[in-house]
Design a protein around this motif. Structure first.
Motif, PDB file in Angstrom:
ATOM      1  N   SER A 149       1.088 -10.510  10.468  1.00  0.00           N
ATOM      2  CA  SER A 149       1.988 -10.818  11.589  1.00  0.00           C
ATOM      3  C   SER A 149       2.981 -11.920  11.253  1.00  0.00           C
ATOM      4  N   ALA A 150       2.588 -12.865  10.407  1.00  0.00           N
ATOM      5  CA  ALA A 150       3.500 -13.940  10.000  1.00  0.00           C
ATOM      6  C   ALA A 150       4.221 -13.602   8.699  1.00  0.00           C
ATOM      7  N   PHE A 151       3.767 -12.543   8.002  1.00  0.00           N
ATOM      8  CA  PHE A 151       4.340 -12.099   6.727  1.00  0.00           C
ATOM      9  C   PHE A 151       4.192 -13.158   5.640  1.00  0.00           C
ATOM     10  N   SER A 152       3.186 -14.001   5.757  1.00  0.00           N
ATOM     11  CA  SER A 152       2.908 -15.031   4.756  1.00  0.00           C
ATOM     12  C   SER A 152       1.551 -15.639   5.058  1.00  0.00           C
ATOM     13  N   PRO A 153       0.931 -16.316   4.082  1.00  0.00           N
ATOM     14  CA  PRO A 153      -0.334 -16.999   4.351  1.00  0.00           C
ATOM     15  C   PRO A 153      -0.146 -18.095   5.395  1.00  0.00           C
ATOM     16  N   THR A 154      -1.200 -18.397   6.119  1.00  0.00           N
ATOM     17  CA  THR A 154      -1.136 -19.486   7.103  1.00  0.00           C
ATOM     18  C   THR A 154      -2.042 -20.633   6.645  1.00  0.00           C
ATOM     19  N   ASP A 155      -3.298 -20.641   7.078  1.00  0.00           N
ATOM     20  CA  ASP A 155      -4.165 -21.765   6.710  1.00  0.00           C
ATOM     21  C   ASP A 155      -5.052 -21.472   5.509  1.00  0.00           C
ATOM     22  N   THR A 156      -5.074 -20.233   5.050  1.00  0.00           N
ATOM     23  CA  THR A 156      -5.900 -19.839   3.908  1.00  0.00           C
ATOM     24  C   THR A 156      -5.000 -19.404   2.764  1.00  0.00           C
ATOM     25  N   MET A 157      -5.151 -20.014   1.609  1.00  0.00           N
ATOM     26  CA  MET A 157      -4.243 -19.785   0.498  1.00  0.00           C
ATOM     27  C   MET A 157      -4.845 -18.859  -0.561  1.00  0.00           C
ATOM     28  N   PRO A 158      -4.065 -17.886  -1.045  1.00  0.00           N
ATOM     29  CA  PRO A 158      -4.526 -17.070  -2.173  1.00  0.00           C
ATOM     30  C   PRO A 158      -4.472 -17.884  -3.457  1.00  0.00           C
ATOM     31  N   LEU A 159      -5.479 -17.721  -4.304  1.00  0.00           N
ATOM     32  CA  LEU A 159      -5.570 -18.507  -5.531  1.00  0.00           C
ATOM     33  C   LEU A 159      -5.368 -17.680  -6.793  1.00  0.00           C
ATOM     34  N   THR A 160      -5.801 -16.433  -6.776  1.00  0.00           N
ATOM     35  CA  THR A 160      -5.747 -15.598  -7.972  1.00  0.00           C
ATOM     36  C   THR A 160      -4.592 -14.605  -7.885  1.00  0.00           C
ATOM     37  N   PRO A 161      -4.140 -14.096  -9.032  1.00  0.00           N
ATOM     38  CA  PRO A 161      -3.049 -13.103  -9.002  1.00  0.00           C
ATOM     39  C   PRO A 161      -3.363 -11.891  -8.136  1.00  0.00           C
ATOM     40  N   ARG A 162      -4.605 -11.395  -8.181  1.00  0.00           N
ATOM     41  CA  ARG A 162      -4.909 -10.202  -7.388  1.00  0.00           C
ATOM     42  C   ARG A 162      -4.858 -10.498  -5.896  1.00  0.00           C
ATOM     43  N   ALA A 163      -5.304 -11.693  -5.494  1.00  0.00           N
ATOM     44  CA  ALA A 163      -5.222 -12.056  -4.078  1.00  0.00           C
ATOM     45  C   ALA A 163      -3.768 -12.198  -3.643  1.00  0.00           C
ATOM     46  N   LYS A 164      -2.952 -12.792  -4.488  1.00  0.00           N
ATOM     47  CA  LYS A 164      -1.532 -12.948  -4.161  1.00  0.00           C
ATOM     48  C   LYS A 164      -0.834 -11.592  -4.059  1.00  0.00           C
ATOM     49  N   MET A 165      -1.162 -10.686  -4.971  1.00  0.00           N
ATOM     50  CA  MET A 165      -0.534  -9.362  -4.924  1.00  0.00           C
ATOM     51  C   MET A 165      -0.969  -8.581  -3.688  1.00  0.00           C
ATOM     52  N   LEU A 166      -2.244  -8.660  -3.343  1.00  0.00           N
ATOM     53  CA  LEU A 166      -2.718  -7.973  -2.150  1.00  0.00           C
ATOM     54  C   LEU A 166      -2.020  -8.506  -0.895  1.00  0.00           C
ATOM     55  N   MET A 167      -1.918  -9.822  -0.800  1.00  0.00           N
ATOM     56  CA  MET A 167      -1.257 -10.399   0.371  1.00  0.00           C
ATOM     57  C   MET A 167       0.225 -10.056   0.388  1.00  0.00           C
ATOM     58  N   ALA A 168       0.852  -9.987  -0.789  1.00  0.00           N
ATOM     59  CA  ALA A 168       2.268  -9.620  -0.856  1.00  0.00           C
ATOM     60  C   ALA A 168       2.480  -8.177  -0.388  1.00  0.00           C
ATOM     61  N   VAL A 169       1.618  -7.278  -0.843  1.00  0.00           N
ATOM     62  CA  VAL A 169       1.734  -5.872  -0.435  1.00  0.00           C
ATOM     63  C   VAL A 169       1.533  -5.737   1.070  1.00  0.00           C
ATOM     64  N   GLU A 170       0.538  -6.440   1.605  1.00  0.00           N
ATOM     65  CA  GLU A 170       0.301  -6.376   3.046  1.00  0.00           C
ATOM     66  C   GLU A 170       1.503  -6.905   3.826  1.00  0.00           C
ATOM     67  N   SER A 171       2.054  -8.028   3.392  1.00  0.00           N
ATOM     68  CA  SER A 171       3.187  -8.630   4.099  1.00  0.00           C
ATOM     69  C   SER A 171       4.399  -7.709   4.079  1.00  0.00           C
ATOM     70  N   VAL A 172       4.724  -7.163   2.905  1.00  0.00           N
ATOM     71  CA  VAL A 172       5.903  -6.307   2.778  1.00  0.00           C
ATOM     72  C   VAL A 172       5.752  -5.033   3.601  1.00  0.00           C
ATOM     73  N   SER A 173       4.576  -4.411   3.546  1.00  0.00           N
ATOM     74  CA  SER A 173       4.374  -3.175   4.312  1.00  0.00           C
ATOM     75  C   SER A 173       4.430  -3.437   5.809  1.00  0.00           C
ATOM     76  N   ALA A 174       3.862  -4.570   6.246  1.00  0.00           N
ATOM     77  CA  ALA A 174       3.915  -4.907   7.670  1.00  0.00           C
ATOM     78  C   ALA A 174       5.338  -5.200   8.109  1.00  0.00           C
ATOM     79  N   LEU A 175       6.091  -5.901   7.280  1.00  0.00           N
ATOM     80  CA  LEU A 175       7.487  -6.206   7.610  1.00  0.00           C
ATOM     81  C   LEU A 175       8.315  -4.930   7.686  1.00  0.00           C
ATOM     82  N   MET A 176       8.135  -4.045   6.719  1.00  0.00           N
ATOM     83  CA  MET A 176       8.876  -2.788   6.714  1.00  0.00           C
ATOM     84  C   MET A 176       8.564  -1.967   7.956  1.00  0.00           C
ATOM     85  N   LEU A 177       7.294  -1.879   8.307  1.00  0.00           N
ATOM     86  CA  LEU A 177       6.905  -1.108   9.475  1.00  0.00           C
ATOM     87  C   LEU A 177       7.459  -1.731  10.750  1.00  0.00           C
TER      88      LEU A 177
END
Length: 232
Positions: free
Chosen positions: A191-219
């Motif tokens: 809903s915010a299209f970015s992390p809020t209080d919990t931060m991704p630390l690893t590349p796979r976590a960052k990529m997953l959050m990026a994909v979720e944000s982009v798909s939610a924004l597009m939709l």
């Protein structure tokens, strides 16, 4: 820096119910999508998902304390199946929102809500299954033996806060994130299209959050555009 370790005690295991309800909701949402957003007969994907999920529930019906290689593969396979089905529906939905007729508008907008909610659930399941080795490892192994964390929660750094906050920290209480924590991460990221209080630390976590944000924004953009076109 001083390492704080809570007294070692046997964790009862994370409750199965929250994740089980989430899986059931995701299955139900997919099963009720319009036929044009499905790639197979309506019952095929839900039945496959249920067949993958039943052994997981049978192995840990109430508390998640047992795991082996096959259960782990089933759990990851279930998440991948839900994700693949929803990603396909998202692609078909995007095409339908762009090219669909006006009379299809209300149904497509409802379907967009179903796809968005399923996306929130599937990313929550992915975060939950991957972070620190998954739900069983997080509670059943001693903290020094846990795999590298994919996410940093506020509780992971609250041990030096005021006493009533510090008591709930990972270091002092042995707190471990559960499914509801990952669901919250997924909802806020979607809903915010970015992390809020919990931060991704690893590349796979960052990529997953990026994909979720982009798909939610597009939709969201397409749904808003479609809604405006229906008003005209």
């Amino acid at each position: 820096m001083t390492q704080h370790h809570p007294p070692q005690r046997k964790h009862p295991g994370e409750a199965r119910l929250p994740a089980a309800v989430a899986v059931a909701v995701a299955v139900g949402l997919y099963a009720t999508l319009p036929q044009g957003l499905l790639v197979a007969p309506r019952v095929v994907v839900p039945v496959l998902e249920v067949l993958l999920f039943l052994p997981l529930v049978a192995a840990n019906p109430r508390r998640m304390t047992r795991e082996n290689r096959w259960l782990r593969r089933l759990a990851i396979g279930l998440v991948l199946l839900i994700a693949a089905a929803n990603a396909t529906s998202l692609g078909l939905l995007v095409n339908a929102l762009v090219t669909g007729k006006a009379e299809q508008g209300p149904r497509l907008l409802l379907a967009a809500g179903q796809v968005w909610l399923t996306s929130v659930i599937v990313f929550a399941l992915a975060y939950w299954e991957l972070d620190r080795g998954g739900p069983v490892v997080r509670t059943q192994r001693p903290r020094p033996q846990l795999p590298t964390a994919d996410f940093r929660f506020p509780q992971d750094e609250d041990h030096d806060a005021i006493s009533e906050v510090a008591r709930g920290s990972s270091a002092l209480s042995g707190w471990a994130p559960g499914f509801i924590d990952y669901l919250y991460v997924s909802v806020t990221n979607s809903s915010a299209f970015s992390p809020t209080d919990t931060m991704p630390l690893t590349p796979r976590a960052k990529m997953l959050m990026a994909v979720e944000s982009v798909s939610a924004l597009m939709l969201s953009v397409l749904v808003i555009a479609r809604g405006i076109s229906l008003i005209k």
